[in-house]
Design a protein around this motif. Structure first.
Motif, PDB file in Angstrom:
ATOM      1  N   THR A 180       0.824  -1.208   0.000  1.00 43.48           N
ATOM      2  CA  THR A 180       0.000   0.000   0.000  1.00 43.48           C
ATOM      3  C   THR A 180       0.858   1.259   0.000  1.00 43.48           C
ATOM      4  OG1 THR A 180      -0.015   0.044   2.411  1.00 43.48           O
ATOM      5  CG2 THR A 180      -1.793  -1.156   1.355  1.00 43.48           C
ATOM      6  N   GLY A 181       2.126   1.105   0.317  1.00 44.77           N
ATOM      7  CA  GLY A 181       2.970   2.283   0.445  1.00 44.77           C
ATOM      8  C   GLY A 181       2.967   2.846   1.842  1.00 44.77           C
ATOM      9  N   LEU A 182       2.019   2.387   2.671  1.00 44.16           N
ATOM     10  CA  LEU A 182       2.005   2.812   4.070  1.00 44.16           C
ATOM     11  C   LEU A 182       2.856   1.809   4.848  1.00 44.16           C
ATOM     12  CD1 LEU A 182      -1.826   3.475   4.498  1.00 44.16           C
ATOM     13  CD2 LEU A 182      -0.096   4.952   3.497  1.00 44.16           C
ATOM     14  N   TYR A 183       3.942   2.297   5.463  1.00 41.09           N
ATOM     15  CA  TYR A 183       4.888   1.367   6.084  1.00 41.09           C
ATOM     16  C   TYR A 183       4.245   0.558   7.196  1.00 41.09           C
ATOM     17  CZ  TYR A 183       8.800   3.515   3.588  1.00 41.09           C
ATOM     18  OH  TYR A 183       9.659   3.959   2.622  1.00 41.09           O
ATOM     19  N   THR A 184       3.399   1.219   7.996  1.00 38.34           N
ATOM     20  CA  THR A 184       2.781   0.499   9.121  1.00 38.34           C
ATOM     21  C   THR A 184       1.903  -0.634   8.590  1.00 38.34           C
ATOM     22  OG1 THR A 184       1.134   2.255   9.087  1.00 38.34           O
ATOM     23  CG2 THR A 184       2.761   2.348  10.841  1.00 38.34           C
ATOM     24  N   LEU A 185       1.087  -0.313   7.617  1.00 42.19           N
ATOM     25  CA  LEU A 185       0.163  -1.310   7.073  1.00 42.19           C
ATOM     26  C   LEU A 185       0.935  -2.430   6.369  1.00 42.19           C
ATOM     27  CD1 LEU A 185      -2.828  -1.077   7.448  1.00 42.19           C
ATOM     28  CD2 LEU A 185      -3.046  -0.333   5.074  1.00 42.19           C
ATOM     29  N   ASP A 186       1.952  -2.022   5.599  1.00 39.11           N
ATOM     30  CA  ASP A 186       2.737  -3.014   4.863  1.00 39.11           C
ATOM     31  C   ASP A 186       3.468  -3.963   5.803  1.00 39.11           C
ATOM     32  OD1 ASP A 186       1.882  -2.019   2.523  1.00 39.11           O
ATOM     33  OD2 ASP A 186       3.710  -0.898   2.034  1.00 39.11           O
ATOM     34  N   SER A 187       3.965  -3.431   6.935  1.00 44.44           N
ATOM     35  CA  SER A 187       4.670  -4.337   7.851  1.00 44.44           C
ATOM     36  C   SER A 187       3.709  -5.314   8.505  1.00 44.44           C
ATOM     37  CB  SER A 187       5.490  -3.590   8.909  1.00 44.44           C
ATOM     38  OG  SER A 187       5.145  -2.260   9.004  1.00 44.44           O
ATOM     39  N   VAL A 188       2.469  -4.863   8.746  1.00 46.27           N
ATOM     40  CA  VAL A 188       1.478  -5.783   9.291  1.00 46.27           C
ATOM     41  C   VAL A 188       1.178  -6.872   8.261  1.00 46.27           C
ATOM     42  CG1 VAL A 188      -0.913  -6.016  10.063  1.00 46.27           C
ATOM     43  CG2 VAL A 188       0.459  -4.092  10.849  1.00 46.27           C
ATOM     44  N   ILE A 189       1.013  -6.447   7.008  1.00 45.78           N
ATOM     45  CA  ILE A 189       0.718  -7.417   5.956  1.00 45.78           C
ATOM     46  C   ILE A 189       1.855  -8.428   5.838  1.00 45.78           C
ATOM     47  CG2 ILE A 189       0.438  -7.689   3.437  1.00 45.78           C
ATOM     48  CD1 ILE A 189      -1.029  -4.946   3.523  1.00 45.78           C
ATOM     49  N   ALA A 190       3.094  -7.927   5.927  1.00 44.80           N
ATOM     50  CA  ALA A 190       4.244  -8.811   5.811  1.00 44.80           C
ATOM     51  C   ALA A 190       4.502  -9.579   7.113  1.00 44.80           C
ATOM     52  CB  ALA A 190       5.476  -7.999   5.438  1.00 44.80           C
ATOM     53  N   GLY A 191       3.820  -9.173   8.183  1.00 45.30           N
ATOM     54  CA  GLY A 191       4.035  -9.831   9.474  1.00 45.30           C
ATOM     55  C   GLY A 191       5.391  -9.486  10.079  1.00 45.30           C
ATOM     56  N   ASP A 192       5.947  -8.378   9.663  1.00 46.13           N
ATOM     57  CA  ASP A 192       7.271  -7.976  10.151  1.00 46.13           C
ATOM     58  C   ASP A 192       7.111  -6.998  11.309  1.00 46.13           C
ATOM     59  OD1 ASP A 192       9.780  -6.997  10.585  1.00 46.13           O
ATOM     60  OD2 ASP A 192      10.263  -6.687   8.459  1.00 46.13           O
ATOM     61  N   TRP A 193       7.136  -7.498  12.522  1.00 41.88           N
ATOM     62  CA  TRP A 193       6.805  -6.652  13.677  1.00 41.88           C
ATOM     63  C   TRP A 193       7.910  -5.663  13.998  1.00 41.88           C
ATOM     64  CZ3 TRP A 193       2.102  -7.224  13.210  1.00 41.88           C
ATOM     65  CH2 TRP A 193       1.508  -8.482  13.008  1.00 41.88           C
ATOM     66  N   GLY A 194       9.142  -6.031  13.680  1.00 38.24           N
ATOM     67  CA  GLY A 194      10.253  -5.103  13.886  1.00 38.24           C
ATOM     68  C   GLY A 194      10.074  -3.871  13.011  1.00 38.24           C
ATOM     69  N   ALA A 195       9.706  -4.099  11.759  1.00 36.72           N
ATOM     70  CA  ALA A 195       9.485  -2.990  10.828  1.00 36.72           C
ATOM     71  C   ALA A 195       8.327  -2.140  11.282  1.00 36.72           C
ATOM     72  CB  ALA A 195       9.230  -3.531   9.418  1.00 36.72           C
ATOM     73  N   LEU A 196       7.290  -2.808  11.832  1.00 42.52           N
ATOM     74  CA  LEU A 196       6.122  -2.076  12.313  1.00 42.52           C
ATOM     75  C   LEU A 196       6.510  -1.155  13.458  1.00 42.52           C
ATOM     76  CD1 LEU A 196       3.041  -1.583  12.331  1.00 42.52           C
ATOM     77  CD2 LEU A 196       2.855  -3.435  13.984  1.00 42.52           C
ATOM     78  N   ARG A 197       7.276  -1.722  14.411  1.00 46.81           N
ATOM     79  CA  ARG A 197       7.675  -0.913  15.560  1.00 46.81           C
ATOM     80  C   ARG A 197       8.502   0.283  15.110  1.00 46.81           C
ATOM     81  NH1 ARG A 197      10.755  -4.243  19.095  1.00 46.81           N
ATOM     82  NH2 ARG A 197       8.864  -5.517  19.111  1.00 46.81           N
ATOM     83  N   SER A 198       9.407   0.027  14.193  1.00 44.36           N
ATOM     84  CA  SER A 198      10.256   1.100  13.696  1.00 44.36           C
ATOM     85  C   SER A 198       9.439   2.172  12.982  1.00 44.36           C
ATOM     86  CB  SER A 198      11.297   0.495  12.748  1.00 44.36           C
ATOM     87  OG  SER A 198      11.928   1.520  12.029  1.00 44.36           O
TER      88      SER A 198
END
Lengths: 335, 343
Positions: A180-198
């Motif tokens: 989506t281009g939204l980092y928070t949403l994309d990290s959730v989709i990818a299941g990458d919690w480190g990226a989400l936190r960052s």
């Protein structure tokens, strides 16, 4: 069906409004001082090179002709090229707008989350603690400049307390795979919690800054409508028939207040989507606002025009969506 | 708050059974109700006393009209009975009993149960007194649920039945409508349904026909009287129109400037008024044979501070020095009570 007619009328209005906005912005950018030709060839270039560039860009043509050319391009989905970044404007915006959407959405959610409940509660009793507190908070919120507040928050939370990272863009860690281009949403989709936190850590301070400054007027409006509703005849009637206070507030009053307040919130969101220049600057947020300002400073016409059109477009579309929602929610619009 | 700063209206014959149901406990018994407005700091000097020594009794099944011009304190009396005085107003002294139960000082929870349960009110401007974003039926059903143990479905059915009893055609469908889809007359029927939903002992109708078409006024009033009568409830009908009192209520209380001027059977109060204010009011309504429209000279006194004389003295054709010597007592004169030294 009245809704279809209504939407049709609004879409016609959208086109007319965008046409007007494009015309005004086009003229204003062309009238502004600064010669883009120098940007392209460099200030040391000789007269004839500059003349050649001006001719190639069509800047020597009458402004009406230039505008006609621009509009023809626009209808094919071409927003022109940026002379500064050397990219098509659509490409530049495709990269930057998600950053603004992410920041604006987060800020809008946070603003509504604090200001609307606060407004409702503070309206219940005049001169109560919450009422006074609302005065102070909304007073500060509407009078403090965004950039100043952003700097203060950075100073306190990032540098003194160390709760938040330094303002160096949208993420410190890895960029999640682009969906989506939204980092928070994309990290959730990818299941990458480190990226989400960052991503969240980078997002929180700019979003908070905007949530405070845009939530403050929303708080005032909510409180105003809530006060008005609570003193209306139908609330008096409900009280006089023994409806408990809880239901008076939540069932009888709040839905009446949410209609106008949601309109206001939508306007606020539309405004945020158009780019939040000062906050994007303070936090080095690579959004559309910062892009627009950089382009203005460089006399880079096409991105400025595109940013303004995008801003107007998002404002009108968010407003339209809210109107349609009202059409569905408010019983008075259905008959 | 001490009662000392408000002149006492002495009731020498307070126990006098003026109401026809002598011996029976009245449904509503307002005794010496005095209400003050204004903050504590100001009260000593410029406190207004919008209600002073109000006496009002409504017997079981009785229909009482509360008549008076704007600002006479009719609606404020109703608000005090419901325990819903506006901000800044408070009861200074007196008592309000509903079926013998004292309401002044009663806990808010208890008052809430009584409101809509044993006493109910319908206001003027019915369309504004229903919530625009809730269905009409849903609002009635909620009142039923709050005061009983009916469930959602049951309360809805009862609400539909009530609407149909009030003469709303196709009630099952109209219950799902919102108030903006109702005409003024229908909205007032719905408001009546809501007020009567829990079979109250007392219905207060505060100018229920103001704002309705002249043709509808009579219909709505007749419906109110009919429904109240069939439920054996009492009615306190607040109106500025003495003709309405005459045609719908057996007893009438006339108020002026926050005081009761005269109270008794409607026929005698309007037929042979003993208080000059009542006579003036009747004349102003053109119910007395006359050629020119009559207006009472002068203006209503401001209610700031104490008024240690008859409130009507400045405008009264019969005013005499003794009218200024103190607030006239509400005395029993024949079949009624009159607050006038001349009566």
């Amino acid at each position: 069906m009245p809704l279809a007619i209504y939407i049709g009328r609004r879409l016609v209005f959208l086109v007319v409004a965008l046409f007007g906005v494009s015309l005004i912005t086009f003229v204003v950018t062309r009238v502004l001082p600064g010669n883009p030709a120098y940007l392209i060839v460099g200030v040391q270039a000789d007269e004839s090179t500059v003349e050649a560039v001006i001719e190639r860009l069509g800047l020597d043509r009458p402004i009406v002709e230039q505008y006609g050319h621009y509009m023809r391009q626009l209808f094919t989905g071409d927003l022109g090229d940026s002379w500064r970044t050397k990219n098509p404007v659509t490409t530049d915006i495709g990269v930057r707008w998600p950053a603004t959407i992410e920041l604006a959405s987060m800020a809008a959610i946070m603003a509504v989350a604090w200001s609307v409940p606060f407004g409702v509660i503070s309206a219940l009793r005049r001169r109560s603690l919450s009422d006074r507190l609302a005065n102070v908070v909304s007073g500060i919120g509407v009078s403090v400049p965004e950039f100043w507040l952003g700097i203060i928050l950075l100073l306190v939370f990032a540098f003194n307390l160390g709760f938040a990272p330094a303002p160096i863009g949208r993420t410190l860690g890895v960029v999640p795979p682009d969906v989506t281009g939204l980092y928070t949403l994309d990290s959730v989709i990818a299941g990458d919690w480190g990226a989400l936190r960052s991503a969240l850590a980078q997002l929180i301070l700019p979003a908070l800054t905007l949530a405070i400054t845009t939530g403050a007027p929303l708080l005032r409006v909510t409180r105003g409508f809530m006060r008005e509703t609570m003193s209306s005849h139908h609330i008096r009637s409900a009280r006089a028939l023994g409806i408990p206070e809880r239901s008076i507030v939540l069932r009888h009053a709040v839905p009446n207040v949410l209609l106008p307040v949601s309109t206001m919130a939508a306007m606020m969101y539309g405004y945020l989507l158009g780019g939040t220049v000062l906050v994007e600057f303070v936090f080095a947020w690579p959004g559309i606002g910062k892009y627009a300002i950089d382009s203005i400073n460089a006399s880079d016409y096409a991105p400025v025009l595109a940013a303004v059109l995008l801003s107007a477009c998002s404002y009108i579309i968010v407003y339209l969506i809210m109107d349609i929602l009202h059409f569905i929610i408010d019983p008075r619009t259905r008959t | 708050m001490s009662a000392a700063d408000v002149p006492e209206v002495s009731i020498p014959d307070a126990g006098d059974p003026v109401a026809p149901e002598s011996g029976a406990v009245p449904v509503l018994d307002v005794f010496d109700l005095t209400v003050g407005f204004g903050s504590a700091a100001k009260r000593a000097v410029r406190r207004s006393i919008p209600l002073q020594g109000i006496h009002l009794q409504v017997g079981a099944g009785e229909r009482m009209a509360l008549v008076g011009e704007s600002g006479s304190g009719k609606s404020l009396t109703a608000a005090a009975v419901l325990g819903l005085l506006p901000d800044g107003a408070e009861v200074i002294r007196g008592s309000i009993r509903l079926d013998g139960e004292e309401l002044i000082g009663a806990p808010e929870r208890r008052l809430r149960d009584l409101r809509g349960g044993r006493m109910a009110i319908m206001f003027q401007n019915p369309r504004a007194s229903l919530n625009p974003v809730l269905t009409v039926g849903g609002q009635i059903a909620e009142v039923i649920r709050v005061h009983g143990d009916a469930g959602r479905r049951e309360s809805w059915t009862q609400a539909v039945d009530l609407l149909s009893e009030m003469g709303i055609p196709d009630a099952a469908r109209r219950a799902k409508d919102y108030v903006h889809q109702y005409s003024g007359g229908m909205a007032q029927r719905a408001a009546l349904a809501m007020a009567l939903s829990c079979r109250p002992d007392l219905l207060i109708a505060d100018e229920p026909t103001t704002g309705l078409d002249a043709t509808l006024q009579q219909q709505v009033l007749e419906l109110v009287v009919e429904q109240v009568t069939s439920r054996d409830a009492s009615l306190l009908l607040i109106t500025h129109d003495i003709a309405v009192a005459r045609s719908h209520c057996e007893r009438t209380t006339v108020m002026y400037a926050g005081r009761v001027m005269e109270s008794g059977p409607t026929a005698s109060v309007t037929g042979s008024p003993k208080n000059p204010y009542t006579s003036a009011l009747l004349k102003a309504f053109g119910t007395v044979d006359q050629r020119r429209m009559y207006a009472i000279g002068g203006v209503v006194p401001t209610l700031i501070g104490e008024l240690g004389e008859c409130a009507f003295a400045d405008r009264c054709p019969l005013a005499a020095p003794e009218c200024r010597e103190g607030v006239p007592d509400l005395r029993s004169v024949g079949d009624r009570r009159v607050a006038c030294v001349k009566a």
